[in-house]
Design an enzyme around this catalytic site. Structure first.
Site, PDB file in Angstrom:
ATOM      1  N   CYS A 130       1.779   3.686  11.861  1.00  0.00           N
ATOM      2  CA  CYS A 130       2.837   2.832  10.856  1.00  0.00           C
ATOM      3  C   CYS A 130       2.918   4.134   9.818  1.00  0.00           C
ATOM      4  O   CYS A 130       2.376   5.496  10.017  1.00  0.00           O
ATOM      5  CB  CYS A 130       2.258   1.925  10.264  1.00  0.00           C
ATOM      6  SG  CYS A 130       0.885   2.467   9.042  1.00  0.00           S
ATOM      7  N   HIS A 162       0.883  -1.343  -0.153  1.00  0.00           N
ATOM      8  CA  HIS A 162       0.011  -0.078  -0.004  1.00  0.00           C
ATOM      9  C   HIS A 162       0.944   1.178  -0.041  1.00  0.00           C
ATOM     10  O   HIS A 162       2.132   1.416   0.339  1.00  0.00           O
ATOM     11  CB  HIS A 162      -0.904  -0.024   1.306  1.00  0.00           C
ATOM     12  CG  HIS A 162      -0.145  -0.037   2.468  1.00  0.00           C
ATOM     13  ND1 HIS A 162       0.086  -1.073   3.150  1.00  0.00           N
ATOM     14  CD2 HIS A 162       0.023   0.854   3.305  1.00  0.00           C
ATOM     15  CE1 HIS A 162       0.788  -1.029   4.235  1.00  0.00           C
ATOM     16  NE2 HIS A 162       0.974   0.277   4.353  1.00  0.00           N
TER      17      HIS A 162
END
Length: 698
Positions: free
Chosen positions: A209, A65
Site C-alpha cells: 500500500c 495513518h
C-alpha cells in the site's frame, strides 16, 4: 525503547463525529506526550494519506495513518466511539479507531511492530476484547501484547510478558520463515521427483500500500487466514515500509497461482510471469480474500496465465484505486518530464558555460572535430557548447519515450523515442513530443490487449511490439498529425517572440504563481518545462531567455523566504522548522524550490499563498527589468550568465521580502489567537491550538 502506546494515548469515550475530528483528538494526545511536534503539519500528512484511499475496514475499524517528519517516534493512539465514525468502509462506521504515526525515517524494527498490530486487527478475538475493555491501561496493555485478548475480555489481570512486543513479532516472523522454508522444501522435493501427488493448491501473493504500514500487513493476514480455511498453501510477500524479503524462487516456481493485492507497483513483478494471476487493490485482499482465492483457482483450471509483458508500469496502479483519467495523464506526463530534466540541466549549463568562455558568437564556431586548439579558450567554449547542443537534442525524444514508458513500460520506449525524433525532424518541437509519447503508449497498450498464440509470446516484446508500434507512430507523426502540431508550435514561438510591455509582465507574474504553487509538483513542472522549451535551441530568442530568467527567479523565492523568516522570527517556527530553514538558504540559492516543502506541508494555508505572492512579484519584476538567462538551472551560481544581473537579484530580493513579510504576519496572527484562547482554557493547552487553527484536511 519507549512504549508506542500508553494509557495516555487511549480514549475509550471518543466523542468526535467525523474522521478529521477523530484524527485531531487522538493526535492531540500524541502532541501532549511529545510524540508529535507540529499538530497541523502531522494532520496534513494524515489527510494526504486519507485522500489516497479511505482507511476504513470492514468490521468497524478505522486506521488513519501516515509517515511524517513531525513524528518523533513510532506511536499508536486508540479511540473507541460509541456512535461510530465514517472512515469509508463498505459496511458502515468504525467504532475502533487507531491513529498510527511513524517518523519519516523510522527504522525497520519500529515498522515491524506497527505491522504486527495491523495483522492483529484481523483477529476477531483481539477486536472483541478491545470493545469489551473498560480501562485505558488495560486497553494499552492489550494492544502492546502485554495482556492476552482472553484475559482482557474476562477482566483478569494478566502478568506482563517477559519480553516486549518485539519478541512477539520476532516469533511471528520466525514462524512465518519456517512456514516459507517448509513450503520451499516441499516445492523442491516435488520438483526433484517430478510428482505432486495430492498436494494442496499453492498460491503466492504480494501485498503493498502507499504507506506500507497498515493495509499491507492486514491484507497479508487476511489472505493467510482465508488460505488456511480453504485448505490451500498460501505464502505472502509483504512489500512494506520496512523493506521486503523476496519469496524463494522455488516457492514461486511451485505455485499454481498468484494474487497481487496492491496500490503501488509490485517490485520485481516479472518473477511471477507465466502463472494464473489475480490483480486487485490492497483493500480487496483485506475484505474478500476468499473470493480472490476462488478466482485464481478458476483461472488455473481454465489455463489463463499472465505473460511476461504484463502491465507492470511506473504508474501501473494509477487508476485502479479511484483515480480518473486526468490523474493518470498527469502522471504519464510527469514521467516524461522527470527523465527529461537532467538532460535540460546538463545540456543547458554546458551551453551557458560555452557562451561564458567563448562569447556569444560561439554558436557559429566550426566543429571541434575539425578545429580544436588545447591552449585556446574559444576552443574549450566551442567544445562545451557543442556537447550541450547534443544533450539538448535528446530532450524531445526522451520526453516522448518516457511518457510512453510511463503508460506501457519498456515496450513503449522504442515507439516513444522514434516519435520524439520525428517531432524534431518535422519541427513539431515539444508539442509534438507530448503527442508522440501519448500516442506511442496508447498504441502499445492496444497491441498488448490482442490475444496471441503462446508460441509467439516470447518475441512480442523484442520484435513484434517495437516493429508494429514504431511503424504506426511514425505514420501518424509524418502523415497525419505532424504538420498541424508543427504549425501550432510555430505559432506559440511567434507569440512568445512578440511579447512586450504589459503582456510580458503578466506572463512573468503568472509563471511566478505557477512556480510557487506546488513547489516542484506538476504545476511547477509545467511552468519550468514551458520555459526550458524556449531555450532548447542553439540560438534562443530574447523573449525565451526572459521567460527562463523569470521562472528561475520565482522558483528561488519560497525556500529563501522561509530561511529568512526562520531567522528573523524564529519563535514562530518549531525547532525542526528552524533547522530546515538553515538548509533552505542553500536550496533556495541553488534554485531547488522543494526546499520550502516542509514549511508548506506543515502550514499550507499560510505558506503557499505567501510564496505565490512573492513569486508573482519576482516574475513580474524580472520581466520589467529585462533580465535574460541562457542556462535552465543553477541559481545564484549562474549569475554571471544572466543579462542585467544586478536588477535580477533585486527582483529576487523583493519577492523574498514579500513572502517573508506575509508569512511572519499570518503566523503571528495565529500565535496571538492561540495565546488568547489559551488564557481562557489554561487546563487544556493542546485543545486550544486545535481550536484556533484551520483544519488542514479541509
Amino acid at each position: 525503547m519507549s512504549e508506542m502506546i500508553t494509557a495516555d494515548l487511549v480514549d475509550l469515550d471518543l466523542s468526535a463525529e467525523t474522521k478529521e475530528a477523530a484524527a485531531r483528538a487522538l493526535a492531540e494526545r500524541m502532541v501532549a506526550q511529545g510524540r508529535v511536534t507540529d499538530l497541523d503539519g502531522f494532520l496534513a500528512d494524515v489527510a494526504a494519506r486519507e485522500a489516497q484511499m479511505p482507511t476504513g475496514l470492514d468490521g468497524g475499524i478505522g486506521i488513519p495513518h501516515c509517515r511524517s517528519e513531525h513524528v518523533t517516534e513510532p506511536t499508536l493512539a486508540f479511540g473507541r466511539s460509541a456512535a461510530g465514525i465514517d472512515f469509508g468502509a463498505p459496511d458502515g462506521p468504525a467504532d475502533l479507531i487507531f491513529l498510527i504515526a511513524a517518523p519519516a525515517g523510522a527504522d525497520d524494527a519500529h515498522l515491524t511492530i506497527l505491522s504486527a498490530l495491523a495483522r492483529q486487527l484481523m483477529n476477531a478475538e483481539f477486536t472483541s476484547a478491545l470493545r469489551a475493555v473498560d480501562d485505558a491501561t488495560a486497553a494499552a496493555a492489550l494492544i502492546r501484547g502485554d495482556e492476552s485478548p482472553a484475559a482482557a475480555a474476562a477482566g483478569a489481570a494478566a502478568s506482563p510478558a517477559t519480553t516486549e512486543a518485539e519478541a512477539s513479532e520476532a516469533a511471528e516472523v520466525a514462524e512465518g520463515s519456517q512456514d516459507s522454508v517448509a513450503v520451499s522444501a516441499a516445492a523442491s522435493a516435488d520438483t526433484a521427483t517430478g510428482t505432486t501427488g495430492e498436494r494442496p493448491f499453492r498460491i503466492v501473493a504480494v501485498t503493498s500500500c502507499p504507506t506500507g504500514i497498515a493495509h499491507t500487513y492486514m491484507a497479508a493476514e487476511s489472505l493467510e487466514n482465508a488460505g488456511r480455511a480453504a485448505g490451500v498453501e498460501l505464502v505472502v510477500e509483504t512489500q512494506g515500509s520496512a523493506g521486503f524479503t523476496r519469496l524463494d524462487p522455488a516457492v514461486i516456481a511451485a505455485a499454481d497461482g498468484v494474487i497481487f493485492a496492491h496500490d503501488v507497483p509490485v517490485r520485481d513483478k516479472d518473477r511471477f510471469a507465466g502463472k494464473p494471476t489475480v490483480d486487485v487493490g490492497v483493500k480487496a485482499g483485506i475484505n474478500r480474500p476468499t473470493e480472490l482465492i476462488s478466482e485464481v483457482r478458476g483461472k488455473a483450471e481454465r489455463g489463463e496465465v499472465t505473460a511476461g509483458s504484463a502491465p507492470g508500469t511506473p504508474v501501473e496502479r494509477a487508476g485502479a484505486a479511484g483515480e480518473g483519467y486526468g490523474t493518470m495523464l498527469r502522471k504519464w506526463l510527469m514521467s516524461g518530464v522527470s527523465y527529461m530534466v537532467p538532460f535540460v540541466a546538463a545540456g543547458g549549463l554546458l551551453i551557458a558555460l560555452g557562451f561564458a568562455i567563448g562569447g556569444y558568437q560561439i554558436n557559429k564556431a566550426p566543429s571541434v572535430m575539425d578545429h580544436f586548439v588545447w591552449t585556446q579558450g574559444d576552443s574549450w567554449g566551442a567544445l562545451l557548447f557543442q556537447i550541450g547542443g547534443v544533450a539538448f537534442g535528446f530532450l524531445v525524444p526522451v520526453l516522448a519515450g518516457y511518457i510512453a514508458y510511463g503508460m506501457a513500460d519498456r515496450p513503449g520506449i522504442v515507439p516513444g523515442f522514434v516519435g520524439g525524433a520525428i517531432s524534431l525532424t518535422i519541427n513539431a518541437g515539444f508539442l509534438g513530443g507530448l503527442a508522440a509519447g501519448l500516442i506511442a503508449g496508447g498504441v502499445v497498450i492496444g497491441i498488448q490487449k490482442v490475444r496471441i498464440p503462446a508460441a509467439l509470446r516470447g518475441i512480442m516484446p523484442v520484435v513484434v511490439i517495437p516493429l508494429i508500434s514504431a511503424a504506426i507512430v511514425g505514420f501518424l507523426m509524418f502523415v497525419v498529425i505532424g504538420k498541424p502540431i508543427a504549425s501550432a508550435q510555430k505559432g506559440m514561438t511567434d507569440w512568445l517572440n512578440g511579447l512586450t510591455g504589459s503582456n510580458a509582465v503578466l506572463l512573468g507574474a503568472l509563471l511566478g504563481l505557477m512556480m510557487c504553487f506546488d513547489l516542484g509538483g506538476p504545476v511547477n513542472k509545467v511552468a519550468y518545462t514551458f520555459a526550458t522549451a524556449g531555450i532548447a535551441v542553439a540560438s534562443p530568442s530574447d523573449s525565451a531567455m526572459k521567460i527562463m530568467a523569470a521562472v528561475m527567479a520565482a522558483g528561488m523565492v519560497p525556500p529563501l523566504a522561509m530561511a529568512l523568516a526562520t531567522t528573523v522570527r524564529g519563535r514562530l517556527f518549531t525547532q525542526t522548522e528552524r533547522e530546515n530553514g538553515k538548509a533552505a538558504w542553500v536550496l533556495g540559492a541553488s534554485f531547488i524550490s522543494e526546499g520550502a516543502i516542509p514549511f508548506a506541508a506543515a502550514d499550507p494555508l499560510r505558506v503557499i499563498p505567501s510564496a505565490m505572492a512573492g513569486g508573482a512579484v519576482t516574475g513580474a519584476l524580472s520581466m520589467i527589468f529585462g533580465a535574460t538567462l541562457r542556462a535552465p538551472h543553477g541559481g545564484i551560481f549562474v549569475v554571471p550568465l544572466i543579462g542585467n544581473p544586478f536588477l535580477y537579484l533585486i527582483a529576487i530580493a523583493a519577492g523574498v521580502c514579500v513572502t517573508t513579510a506575509l508569512v511572519v504576519i499570518l503566523k503571528g496572527m495565529r500565535k496571538q489567537a492561540s495565546a488568547g484562547a489559551g488564557a481562557g482554557v489554561a487546563e487544556a493547552p493542546i485543545a486550544t491550538k486545535a481550536d484556533t487553527t484551520e483544519p488542514v484536511a479541509a
